[in-house]
Design a protein around this motif. Sequence first.
Motif, mmCIF file in Angstrom:
data_model
loop_
_atom_site.group_PDB
_atom_site.id
_atom_site.type_symbol
_atom_site.label_atom_id
_atom_site.label_comp_id
_atom_site.label_asym_id
_atom_site.label_seq_id
_atom_site.Cartn_x
_atom_site.Cartn_y
_atom_site.Cartn_z
ATOM 1 N N ALA A 265 17.435 18.858 -10.188
ATOM 2 C CA ALA A 265 17.054 17.533 -9.957
ATOM 3 C C ALA A 265 17.061 17.608 -8.428
ATOM 4 O O ALA A 265 17.767 18.338 -7.949
ATOM 5 N N ARG A 266 16.203 16.667 -8.082
ATOM 6 C CA ARG A 266 16.421 16.327 -6.422
ATOM 7 C C ARG A 266 16.480 14.895 -6.262
ATOM 8 O O ARG A 266 15.712 13.952 -6.934
ATOM 9 N N MET A 267 17.453 14.368 -5.386
ATOM 10 C CA MET A 267 17.526 12.906 -4.975
ATOM 11 C C MET A 267 17.017 12.752 -3.726
ATOM 12 O O MET A 267 17.689 13.347 -2.695
ATOM 13 N N VAL A 268 16.331 11.877 -3.518
ATOM 14 C CA VAL A 268 15.703 11.554 -2.111
ATOM 15 C C VAL A 268 15.665 10.008 -2.337
ATOM 16 O O VAL A 268 15.636 9.270 -3.272
ATOM 17 N N LYS A 269 15.657 9.370 -0.673
ATOM 18 C CA LYS A 269 15.778 8.160 -0.713
ATOM 19 C C LYS A 269 14.265 7.604 -1.247
ATOM 20 O O LYS A 269 13.296 8.163 -0.936
ATOM 21 N N PHE A 270 14.191 6.331 -1.957
ATOM 22 C CA PHE A 270 13.011 5.863 -2.258
ATOM 23 C C PHE A 270 12.441 5.242 -1.213
ATOM 24 O O PHE A 270 12.859 4.460 -0.486
ATOM 25 N N ASP A 271 11.092 5.503 -1.126
ATOM 26 C CA ASP A 271 10.204 4.965 -0.007
ATOM 27 C C ASP A 271 8.964 4.213 -0.813
ATOM 28 O O ASP A 271 8.014 4.493 -1.173
ATOM 29 N N ASP A 272 9.372 2.732 -0.670
ATOM 30 C CA ASP A 272 8.180 2.099 -1.263
ATOM 31 C C ASP A 272 7.249 1.691 -0.365
ATOM 32 O O ASP A 272 6.187 1.163 -0.867
ATOM 33 N N ARG A 273 7.331 2.084 0.868
ATOM 34 C CA ARG A 273 6.197 1.928 1.738
ATOM 35 C C ARG A 273 4.728 2.752 1.266
ATOM 36 O O ARG A 273 3.804 2.336 1.462
ATOM 37 N N ARG A 274 5.001 3.837 0.781
ATOM 38 C CA ARG A 274 4.244 4.701 0.196
ATOM 39 C C ARG A 274 3.226 4.060 -0.873
ATOM 40 O O ARG A 274 1.861 3.948 -0.825
ATOM 41 N N LEU A 275 3.941 3.252 -1.571
ATOM 42 C CA LEU A 275 3.396 2.462 -2.844
ATOM 43 C C LEU A 275 2.380 1.343 -2.341
ATOM 44 O O LEU A 275 1.550 1.106 -2.895
ATOM 45 N N ARG A 276 3.360 0.443 -1.077
ATOM 46 C CA ARG A 276 2.668 -0.513 -0.760
ATOM 47 C C ARG A 276 1.111 0.056 0.228
ATOM 48 O O ARG A 276 0.310 -0.909 -0.242
ATOM 49 N N MET A 277 1.361 1.085 0.589
ATOM 50 C CA MET A 277 0.033 1.669 1.298
ATOM 51 C C MET A 277 -0.985 2.069 0.460
ATOM 52 O O MET A 277 -2.162 1.689 0.632
ATOM 53 N N GLU A 278 -0.669 2.452 -0.843
ATOM 54 C CA GLU A 278 -1.531 2.972 -1.873
ATOM 55 C C GLU A 278 -2.208 1.744 -2.228
ATOM 56 O O GLU A 278 -3.407 1.737 -2.561
ATOM 57 N N ALA A 279 -1.608 0.671 -2.499
ATOM 58 C CA ALA A 279 -1.929 -0.669 -3.041
ATOM 59 C C ALA A 279 -3.108 -1.298 -1.911
ATOM 60 O O ALA A 279 -4.039 -1.645 -2.266
ATOM 61 N N ILE A 280 -2.732 -1.324 -0.761
ATOM 62 C CA ILE A 280 -3.662 -1.824 0.183
ATOM 63 C C ILE A 280 -4.901 -0.926 0.479
ATOM 64 O O ILE A 280 -5.720 -1.673 0.356
ATOM 65 N N ARG A 281 -4.601 0.429 0.299
ATOM 66 C CA ARG A 281 -6.142 1.013 0.294
ATOM 67 C C ARG A 281 -6.798 0.804 -0.891
ATOM 68 O O ARG A 281 -7.958 0.682 -0.913
ATOM 69 N N SER A 282 -6.300 0.486 -1.980
ATOM 70 C CA SER A 282 -6.836 0.432 -3.132
ATOM 71 C C SER A 282 -7.665 -1.259 -3.035
ATOM 72 O O SER A 282 -8.713 -1.224 -3.298
ATOM 73 N N LEU A 283 -6.984 -2.126 -2.376
ATOM 74 C CA LEU A 283 -7.669 -3.364 -2.265
ATOM 75 C C LEU A 283 -8.653 -3.520 -1.320
ATOM 76 O O LEU A 283 -9.821 -3.983 -1.510
ATOM 77 N N ARG A 284 -8.426 -2.530 -0.178
ATOM 78 C CA ARG A 284 -9.531 -2.585 0.804
ATOM 79 C C ARG A 284 -10.815 -1.701 0.242
ATOM 80 O O ARG A 284 -11.918 -2.307 0.503
ATOM 81 N N ALA A 285 -10.633 -0.766 -0.664
ATOM 82 C CA ALA A 285 -11.721 -0.208 -1.144
ATOM 83 C C ALA A 285 -12.602 -1.192 -2.203
ATOM 84 O O ALA A 285 -13.781 -1.124 -2.250
ATOM 85 N N GLU A 286 -11.851 -1.787 -3.035
ATOM 86 C CA GLU A 286 -12.417 -2.801 -3.807
ATOM 87 C C GLU A 286 -13.137 -3.800 -2.884
ATOM 88 O O GLU A 286 -14.444 -4.328 -3.175
ATOM 89 N N ARG A 287 -12.529 -4.495 -1.960
ATOM 90 C CA ARG A 287 -13.281 -5.318 -1.123
ATOM 91 C C ARG A 287 -14.427 -4.891 -0.473
ATOM 92 O O ARG A 287 -15.557 -5.273 -0.496
#
Length: 79
Positions: free
Chosen positions: A37-59
């Motif tokens: 196993a590997r423990m790393v700091k959770f980076d929710d910025r990546r998730l937010r950026m994916e959501a933003i890209r998805s919304l922009r593509a839909e728009r």
Amino acid sequence: MTIKVKVGEAKTHLSDLLTKVEAGEEIVISRGSQPVARMVKFDDRRLRMEAIRSLRAEREARAGATAAEIQEWRREGQR
């Protein structure tokens, strides 16, 4: 920097290890000499950026929508 620990040590010192992960360290947990196993700091910025890209593509895909289509979508949402 990567810190390597055995399972037993990870169980005993989990709080300390989490503090190090929060500070940016990476922890690799091994069973014997085999990393499992590997423990790393959770980076929710990546998730937010994916959501933003998805919304922009839909728009962008709907940019050519006609007024009639938009009215139909509004009515559809009210049903």
